[in-house]
Design a protein around this motif. Structure first.
Motif: not given
Lengths: 360, 360, 360, 360
Positions: D46, D156, D175, D178-179, D184-186, D335, D338
Motif C-alpha cells: 500500500r 484516510y 481499509r 479507504v482503498d 483513499r478518501c472513503p 494516499p 496512509i
C-alpha cells in the motif's frame, strides 16, 4: 553525568556533600504499594557513618522524607520524590586536600571532565551520593517482597584484606545475622579477626579493602533481558557504579576459570515443583536470565583512598608535595557498603521483573 | 530482549544461528568517517570459528555487507546497516540436545522467559549473536583512532585453566603479538603449555576456561559518565553481556582487596605534558572517569558448557536422562572471544567520548 | 509513568498537588553555567495562579530552592535538584468532585491505569506538575543564551475562542511586550476583547480555550535528530505533554495544506553571512533539522474542563448525577501556559544542541 | 541521528535511497506471535509508489524479508530483522538537483548538520526511509490484534487542498473502504473532486497538500505514560517524525479552541459494560491515558516540495539560480502516507500497551 538507572523502575539521584540535600526520584514504581518513610529508613540507618568505632565518627542523621508519590500510605504510581537533608556540611574540612588532587580520589578526573572543582573535590564521587540509591533500593525491595513473596537480598562481608570468611552460600544468612557483628561478617570467628585488623589499620592511619558477597533468594526463573541487559550485566554495571568497587564475579566467577566443563556444568535435578540445578556454579543466571536458583555474586572493594599517612604526590602545577589528611577517617568501608549493594541489587531485580514482556 | 547498547553511539544487533542473517544497525556514528567493509572484516575473521585445530571446525565465512549509511567510502551520519549471512545453518545438528535442556546453557532459561523453544535451544545466547557486536565494534574502533590518534585496544589470553601468563601490563602488546600464537597469548612459553592443555581437554571431550586481559592506551582523561554510567560500570556491563563471561575486574581488582590504602593509592607524578600516576592500581579510571593512564581490565570466561562427555541430568518432564553431545566442539573459546571483548570495549569508549558534555 | 524528558539534557519531574513538594532533577546540564535561584524564579512567578482577576485566586508563592548541583553560583555538571513546597494543599476542596469522575479531567483514566484514586483526582494531570518543567526550562534557556548568544524563546496568546490576534511573526515580540497585557496577547486591541470575553465566560461560570504561538530566534542551523527525534517531532511531543493541549502545528501547519507546492516552497536567498529562506512556511525546520530561520509553532489549548456550571454526567457505579464544582476557577489558562510552553521549548532546543554529534 | 522508536516495543530503522537495502530491527516484540512476511507485505505494498496515475511511476517492488526472530511462523522474542532491497537506485537521476539545495527539502539542513552531501540530497529524509517503519508497524498491529481482539487502526484522506471530506468519525471506516478510491478518501464524491484536483496539479507541474484522519478503535482504557510520554504526546512525536507532516491535532484539536468548556466537556454515560463518554472531543485520551473511546487524530501534510516548475532560488555559493526538476513527480503524497501513519500509530499503541505497569 548519568544519574538515572533502570528502564521501567527508574531511579534518578541527586546531591553531593555540600548542597542542601541529597535524594532521588523513583519513577515507575507500581501503584498501590504500601509505603511510608518507615520502609526506607532502616537501610539508610544501616548505611550511615558513625555506627561504631570501626567507621567514621561523623554523626549524620540521614532522615528521609517522602516528597510525593504516596497518599495514605500507598503509592500512587506517580514519581516518588525522596530527600535527605545535608545537616553536617562542614565544607572547610576538606580545604587542604583540595589544593592538590588526592591520590586515587576523583578530584583530578572530575576536574578534567567538568573543568570545575567542587569544594568536596570529587563532586558526586562522595559517599553521600549513595543515599538516594539506598532509599530507592528500599522501595524496590519492598515491591519485590510484595510481588514475589519470599524474595530476600542479603549481602555480607566475606573478606577483609586476606581474612576470608568460610563459604556461607549454603546457609540462609539473614540481615540480623549479618548485623550481629560490628564488621557485618556473619561468621563470628572471622569477624573477630577482621575487627582486630581494621582497628590495627586505623591505628596505623591506613585502610583496608575486602569483598562482599550478595545472595538473592526467591527471585523467579525467566527474568532478565538479553543480550545487553542480561541480569548479570546489569548487576555488574550496578555494582561497578558504587564508589570503590573494582571487581564483580557471579557464581563460580574467577575461580571457575580453573575448572573443567565437566565439573562446572550445573546439571538439572527435580526440585519441589520445579526444575533446579544440582550445583550453582552459574550463580542463578544462564544466558542472562534467572534460572530460579539463588543469585550469588561477589564484589571487590579497594582499600579506602583517604588515609592519615602522609603521601608524596604531585600538584596540578606539577610540583611535588606531601599530602596529609587530617581528622579521623573510615579505615574500612565494607560494613557500610552492604545496604548500598543490597539497594542496587533490588533496583536491578525490580527493573528486570517489570520489564518481563507480555506472555501469550 | 534488549539488543541496543549505547546512548549516542548506539548499536542494535539482530540474529541467531538459524535465521537468514545476523547483523547490526549502528546509529549515531559521526559523519565523514572513512569506512568500507575492509575496516570491519578483519575482526570478524578473527572471531570466526575454524581458524585452527583448537577451535570448532565449522567453517563459517562471515563476510560482512554494509547495507546503508555510507557513500563513496564515507559515513553519512545515518544508520549503518550491517549484515552477515548465515550460510551453514544445519538446524538438525542440535535436535537431540534440544529434547532436554543442556546443563549450563540457556535452553531452560529462554524457555522460561519466552515460552518457546528455538531450534538452537538458547536463541540469542548463541555465539553467532556476537557477530553484530564485532562488526559494530570495528566501526567504533575506527572512529576512536581517527578521533584521538593513538588509541589502541588490545585483548589477550592471560590464563587458561591454571596456566597463567606473566603480567604484561608494562609492555605495549599489539594484535600481531597476540595472534602470533594459536591460543592468542603473547607469552610464547605459556602459550605452548596452554595449547597442550587445550588439546588434552579436547581429547578428553572436556573444556577449559580462563581469563582475558584487555588494555586500552591513548584514551584521553576526563571521559565517562558518573554515577550509573561510570566508565568501569559500562565496561562491566559490556563484558558481562558477552556469553560465558562470569567476572570482571579493573585495575587491581580482586587482588587489590588484599592491599592497604597506603600501598594501593596511585600518587600523581608529572608525565610528559600531563599529570599521570606512578602506579596504575586504579586501572585508568577514578570515580568513573578516565584519568589518562592505560585502562586495564580482566574478565573470567567459564569452561565451555558444550562437552562431548555424557552428562547425567534431568529433562523438562522431570525424568533423569544421560545427555551426550555429538560432533566436535570448541574445547576453549578464549582465543575467539578476543575480538568480541575488543569490540565491546570500543563501543563503550566511543559512546563515552561522544557523550562528553559541551565545555565552556 | 514517564517523568523524564531529554537524552543529554534530562529533566525528571516529581510531585502532585497534595504531597510535600514538587520539583525536578536536571541531569546533564553542562558545568560552569552561572546559575542561582534568581535565574529560575521569574518564569515560575509568571506561571503561578493568582496573578490577576483573570486567573484562579489561589495565592501560591512557588518559591524555588536549588538542592544540589551548584556551588558559588556555578553549575558543577552534577544533577541539579529543584524543589518548590506545596504550601496550600487544601485536600478537602476537591472531595465532592472526587466522588464521581469529572468530565474531561483525568480522574477516570488515572483510576483505570493505576487502580487508585489520588485525593486530587487526576494525580499528575494537576497543573502543579508543570512547576518542575518551568524551573528546568529556565535553566535550559539560560544555557542556550550563554551558549548561542542571541537565542530567544517567546510565546504569546494568539487567539482566545474566536478572537484572533493579527499575525505577529514578522515582529520581534519580547516577553515584556507579552506581559504588557493581562491576557498576554501583545496586540493591545485584541487583548482588550480577549479580556472582556474571558470575564464574561467567568461570570457565566464557563471557560474558554485558544491558541498560543511560540517563536524561537537565534537557534543555529543544523540541529535536530532525524528520524524519530526530529526537532518538530520533539517539539510536538513536548507540547502535547502539557495539560490541555490538543494540537500542534509548525510553520504553515494546517493552513499550509491548502497551498500549492509552488507557493509553499521556501526558496533560498542570501542573508547576512548565511543562506536563508525568502519565506518561512517550513517554520524553521526542514527534515527535522533547524535551518537557521525562526522556529515558529502554534498550539491549541482546550477550554478548561473545570467549570462552575452543573453538568449531567455518570458516576463510576453507572448512576446519573449532576456535578457542580464549587469555588472559583480559572476561566482561561492560556496566559499561565506561556512560561510552560517556553520551558518545554527550551528543554527541546537545549537537548538538540547537546546531542549534535561530533563533526570532523 | 535518532533511529530508534519505543521503550519496550522498539523499532530501529536503517537505510536511504542509494544503499543496498532499507529495513528495521524490531526488538521487544513478544514471543509466540504468529508472523510471516505475508503479515507485513500488504502494508508495504500500500505504501509503495507506482500504484496509480496519481502517484510517482517508479515501480519499486519493496518485497520484505524476515532475517531473524521467527521460527516456524512464530516470533521467538528475539529481535526481528527486516530488509527490503533497493532495486531501483538510479543515483544519477537526482544529480542536477543536488548541485544546489532544493527549496523546502532537507538537502541544506543535512549538509549543515552532517557536513556531507549524500547523492540523494537529504539522506534519511527520503521517502524510502519509511519502509522500515511500515514493516515494523505491521508487526505491532498484528500483536495488538492478537492481544486485544478488536483493535483497528484506519487512516484516510480527509482533505486535499481545500476539498474537505464530510466528518466520518461516526462511521466504522475500513481499509477496504479507504482503498476503494484512488485517492483513499472513503467519501466517493469528495474523492472524485480530489482526484481531479490532483490531476490538474500534476498537469500544471505543481503539488497539493492535505490532511489525513486516523481512527483507532478497540484500544482499551488505562494505557499511556504521563507525563512526558502521554499517549497524545507520543502520537504527536510519531506523526511529526513522518516526512512532510506539519501539524497534529487530537479530538477537537484546533477547532475545539473556539468552544466553551460547557460544550466541550465529554460527560460520562453508561455504555455496554463500561463507562464511556457522550461526546468525544477528547479524542479518546484524557491526561495522556486512553479512556476507551475511539482515538481520533488528524495530521497536516504539506504540498510536496518536488515540483516540475522552475524555481528561482540561491545556491550554496550565494549565486541566484533557476532550479528545474526533471522527470515525473508525485503531485500528492497523501494516499501513500496512509500506511505510514497507521504504522506509526501501531508502534505507539503497542509500546503503550507493553509499558503498562504491573497492577496489584
Amino acid at each position: 553525568m548519568s544519574s538515572t538507572f533502570g528502564t521501567l523502575f527508574r531511579t534518578t539521584t541527586f546531591g553531593e556533600s555540600h548542597g542542601k540535600s541529597v535524594g532521588a526520584i523513583i519513577d515507575g514504581c507500581p501503584a498501590r504499594l504500601p509505603l511510608t518513610e518507615a520502609d526506607i529508613q532502616p537501610q539508610l540507618s544501616r548505611r550511615r557513618p558513625g555506627q561504631s568505632a570501626l567507621t567514621t565518627p561523623r554523626d549524620e542523621e540521614d532522615r528521609v522524607t517522602i516528597l510525593s508519590g504516596t497518599e495514605n500510605g500507598l503509592t500512587l504510581g506517580t514519581p516518588i520524590g525522596l530527600s535527605v537533608n545535608n545537616r553536617d556540611q562542614r565544607p572547610h574540612d576538606y580545604n587542604e586536600k583540595n589544593a592538590i588532587p588526592r591520590p586515587s580520589h576523583a578530584d583530578y578526573t572530575y576536574l578534567m571532565k567538568y573543568g570545575i572543582r567542587a569544594s568536596s573535590g570529587g563532586g558526586r564521587s562522595s559517599a553521600r551520593e549513595t543515599i538516594g540509591r539506598v532509599a530507592a533500593g528500599a522501595i524496590a525491595e519492598k515491591w519485590l517482597k510484595v510481588r514475589f513473596g519470599g524474595v530476600s537480598i542479603v549481602a555480607y562481608v566475606s573478606s577483609v584484606s586476606d581474612l576470608i570468611a568460610p563459604d556461607l552460600a549454603d546457609q540462609e544468612i539473614t540481615r540480623e545475622m549479618v548485623d550481629s557483628t560490628l564488621v557485618r561478617c556473619p561468621d563470628a570467628d572471622t569477624a573477630k579477626k577482621m575487627i582486630a585488623a581494621i582497628e590495627q589499620a586505623r591505628d596505623e592511619k591506613d585502610s583496608l579493602g575486602g569483598t562482599l558477597t550478595c545472595i538473592c533468594r526467591g527471585f523467579p526463573a525467566g527474568l532478565g533481558e538479553p543480550v545487553f541487559d542480561k541480569l548479570e550485566a546489569k548487576l555488574a554495571q550496578a555494582m561497578l557504579s558504587i564508589p570503590a568497587v573494582k571487581g564483580f564475579e557471579i557464581g563460580s566467577g574467577f575461580a571457575g576459570t580453573r575448572m573443567r566443563g565437566s565439573q562446572h556444568n550445573d546439571v538439572f535435578v527435580q526440585k519441589s515443583g520445579r526444575l533446579g540445578t544440582k550445583t550453582n556454579f552459574s550463580g542463578g543466571v544462564q544466558g542472562g536470565i534467572s534460572n530460579g536458583e539463588p543469585i550469588v555474586f561477589r564484589i571487590a572493594i579497594k582499600p579506602v583512598a583517604t588515609i592519615g599517612q602522609p603521601q608524596a604526590t604531585t600538584g596540578l602545577d606539577g610540583t611535588s608535595v606531601i599530602l596529609e589528611a587530617k581528622g579521623r577517617h573510615d579505615p574500612c568501608v565494607l560494613p557500610r557498603a552492604i545496604p548500598i549493594v543490597e539497594a542496587m541489587t533490588a533496583l536491578v531485580l525490580a527493573d528486570a521483573a517489570l520489564r518481563q514482556e507480555y506472555r501469550f
